[in-house]
Design a protein around this motif. Structure first.
Motif, PDB file in Angstrom:
ATOM      1  N   MET A   8      67.060  48.348  86.318  1.00 26.38           N
ATOM      2  CA  MET A   8      66.726  49.056  87.546  1.00 26.38           C
ATOM      3  C   MET A   8      65.979  50.334  87.184  1.00 26.38           C
ATOM      4  O   MET A   8      66.424  51.105  86.349  1.00 26.38           O
ATOM      5  CB  MET A   8      67.993  49.432  88.318  1.00 26.38           C
ATOM      6  CG  MET A   8      67.698  50.155  89.619  1.00 26.38           C
ATOM      7  SD  MET A   8      69.196  50.765  90.454  1.00 26.38           S
ATOM      8  CE  MET A   8      70.074  49.249  90.734  1.00 26.38           C
ATOM      9  N   GLY A   9      64.841  50.528  87.835  1.00 27.39           N
ATOM     10  CA  GLY A   9      64.012  51.704  87.581  1.00 27.39           C
ATOM     11  C   GLY A   9      62.838  51.314  86.710  1.00 27.39           C
ATOM     12  O   GLY A   9      62.958  51.218  85.497  1.00 27.39           O
ATOM     13  N   TYR A  31      64.913  45.325  89.334  1.00 26.63           N
ATOM     14  CA  TYR A  31      64.938  45.861  90.697  1.00 26.63           C
ATOM     15  C   TYR A  31      64.275  47.223  90.684  1.00 26.63           C
ATOM     16  O   TYR A  31      64.452  48.021  89.757  1.00 26.63           O
ATOM     17  CB  TYR A  31      66.364  46.022  91.237  1.00 26.63           C
ATOM     18  CG  TYR A  31      66.372  46.753  92.556  1.00 26.63           C
ATOM     19  CD1 TYR A  31      66.053  46.092  93.727  1.00 26.63           C
ATOM     20  CD2 TYR A  31      66.638  48.110  92.616  1.00 26.63           C
ATOM     21  CE1 TYR A  31      66.011  46.767  94.944  1.00 26.63           C
ATOM     22  CE2 TYR A  31      66.600  48.794  93.827  1.00 26.63           C
ATOM     23  CZ  TYR A  31      66.285  48.119  94.979  1.00 26.63           C
ATOM     24  OH  TYR A  31      66.227  48.781  96.164  1.00 26.63           O
ATOM     25  N   ASN A  32      63.509  47.491  91.715  1.00 27.11           N
ATOM     26  CA  ASN A  32      62.917  48.806  91.923  1.00 27.11           C
ATOM     27  C   ASN A  32      62.774  49.010  93.428  1.00 27.11           C
ATOM     28  O   ASN A  32      62.526  48.051  94.166  1.00 27.11           O
ATOM     29  CB  ASN A  32      61.539  48.888  91.249  1.00 27.11           C
ATOM     30  CG  ASN A  32      61.106  50.320  91.038  1.00 27.11           C
ATOM     31  OD1 ASN A  32      61.522  50.950  90.073  1.00 27.11           O
ATOM     32  ND2 ASN A  32      60.298  50.848  91.942  1.00 27.11           N
ATOM     33  N   ARG A  33      62.938  50.257  93.875  1.00 27.75           N
ATOM     34  CA  ARG A  33      62.773  50.522  95.313  1.00 27.75           C
ATOM     35  C   ARG A  33      61.397  50.083  95.792  1.00 27.75           C
ATOM     36  O   ARG A  33      61.252  49.546  96.880  1.00 27.75           O
ATOM     37  CB  ARG A  33      62.985  52.004  95.616  1.00 27.75           C
ATOM     38  CG  ARG A  33      64.431  52.420  95.529  1.00 27.75           C
ATOM     39  CD  ARG A  33      64.590  53.881  95.823  1.00 27.75           C
ATOM     40  NE  ARG A  33      63.840  54.659  94.828  1.00 27.75           N
ATOM     41  CZ  ARG A  33      63.724  55.976  94.837  1.00 27.75           C
ATOM     42  NH1 ARG A  33      64.289  56.679  95.787  1.00 27.75           N
ATOM     43  NH2 ARG A  33      63.044  56.591  93.902  1.00 27.75           N
ATOM     44  N   ARG A  53      72.530  45.115  94.415  1.00 27.64           N
ATOM     45  CA  ARG A  53      73.655  44.169  94.379  1.00 27.64           C
ATOM     46  C   ARG A  53      73.234  42.835  93.776  1.00 27.64           C
ATOM     47  O   ARG A  53      73.932  42.260  92.941  1.00 27.64           O
ATOM     48  CB  ARG A  53      74.222  43.988  95.793  1.00 27.64           C
ATOM     49  CG  ARG A  53      75.333  42.971  95.917  1.00 27.64           C
ATOM     50  CD  ARG A  53      76.582  43.473  95.187  1.00 27.64           C
ATOM     51  NE  ARG A  53      77.648  42.524  95.254  1.00 27.64           N
ATOM     52  CZ  ARG A  53      78.710  42.647  96.012  1.00 27.64           C
ATOM     53  NH1 ARG A  53      78.855  43.704  96.792  1.00 27.64           N
ATOM     54  NH2 ARG A  53      79.643  41.738  96.000  1.00 27.64           N
ATOM     55  N   GLN A  54      72.061  42.343  94.186  1.00 27.04           N
ATOM     56  CA  GLN A  54      71.565  41.078  93.641  1.00 27.04           C
ATOM     57  C   GLN A  54      71.300  41.215  92.142  1.00 27.04           C
ATOM     58  O   GLN A  54      71.587  40.308  91.374  1.00 27.04           O
ATOM     59  CB  GLN A  54      70.299  40.629  94.363  1.00 27.04           C
ATOM     60  CG  GLN A  54      69.821  39.265  93.921  1.00 27.04           C
ATOM     61  CD  GLN A  54      68.542  38.831  94.597  1.00 27.04           C
ATOM     62  OE1 GLN A  54      67.768  39.644  95.086  1.00 27.04           O
ATOM     63  NE2 GLN A  54      68.307  37.538  94.613  1.00 27.04           N
ATOM     64  N   LEU A  55      70.784  42.357  91.726  1.00 30.67           N
ATOM     65  CA  LEU A  55      70.578  42.603  90.301  1.00 30.67           C
ATOM     66  C   LEU A  55      71.917  42.519  89.572  1.00 30.67           C
ATOM     67  O   LEU A  55      72.040  41.819  88.571  1.00 30.67           O
ATOM     68  CB  LEU A  55      69.931  43.966  90.075  1.00 30.67           C
ATOM     69  CG  LEU A  55      69.713  44.334  88.606  1.00 30.67           C
ATOM     70  CD1 LEU A  55      68.316  44.886  88.410  1.00 30.67           C
ATOM     71  CD2 LEU A  55      70.733  45.327  88.137  1.00 30.67           C
ATOM     72  N   ALA A  56      72.915  43.218  90.079  1.00 32.60           N
ATOM     73  CA  ALA A  56      74.230  43.243  89.432  1.00 32.60           C
ATOM     74  C   ALA A  56      74.858  41.859  89.371  1.00 32.60           C
ATOM     75  O   ALA A  56      75.503  41.506  88.385  1.00 32.60           O
ATOM     76  CB  ALA A  56      75.153  44.219  90.154  1.00 32.60           C
TER      77      ALA A  56
END
Length: 107
Positions: A8-9, A31-33, A53-56
């Motif tokens: 993420m990021g 995932y990124n905003r 959440r989907q990433l996790a």
């Protein structure tokens, strides 16, 4: 079997780190905003998650390269305090850049 990595990021540093993990053969979910930042990595084989959440839910290990968040100043946060994480996450350790360096350099 290699661990499934969540990332993420996807700024300059995060994008390069995630790309290197893909090149090394790790299954990576990103995932990124800004969803556009996930596209080049998806073209390399990463799964682009629609939410944290989907990433996790799709990784064994998550790496967050984010700044200026309320999480950045918390050294340890019980996972249940962060509802967007998957239910199987037991603990979350967050290190800022200085603490991360010290952890590896032993100083």
């Amino acid at each position: 079997m290699k661990k499934r990595i969540g990332f993420m990021g996807l700024g300059i540093m995060g994008r390069a780190m995630a790309a290197n993990l893909l090149k090394a053969g790790f299954p990576v979910t990103v995932y990124n905003r800004d969803k556009q930042k996930t596209l080049p990595l998806a073209d390399m084989g990463a799964i682009a998650a629609d939410s944290p959440r989907q990433l996790a839910d799709n990784c064994d290990v998550a790496i967050l390269v984010v700044g200026r968040t309320r999480l950045a100043n918390k050294p340890s946060t019980p996972a249940h305090d962060l509802g967007w994480l998957g239910e199987d996450v037991e603990d979350l350790r967050l290190l800022n850049g200085k603490d991360f360096s010290q952890a590896f350099l032993g100083s």
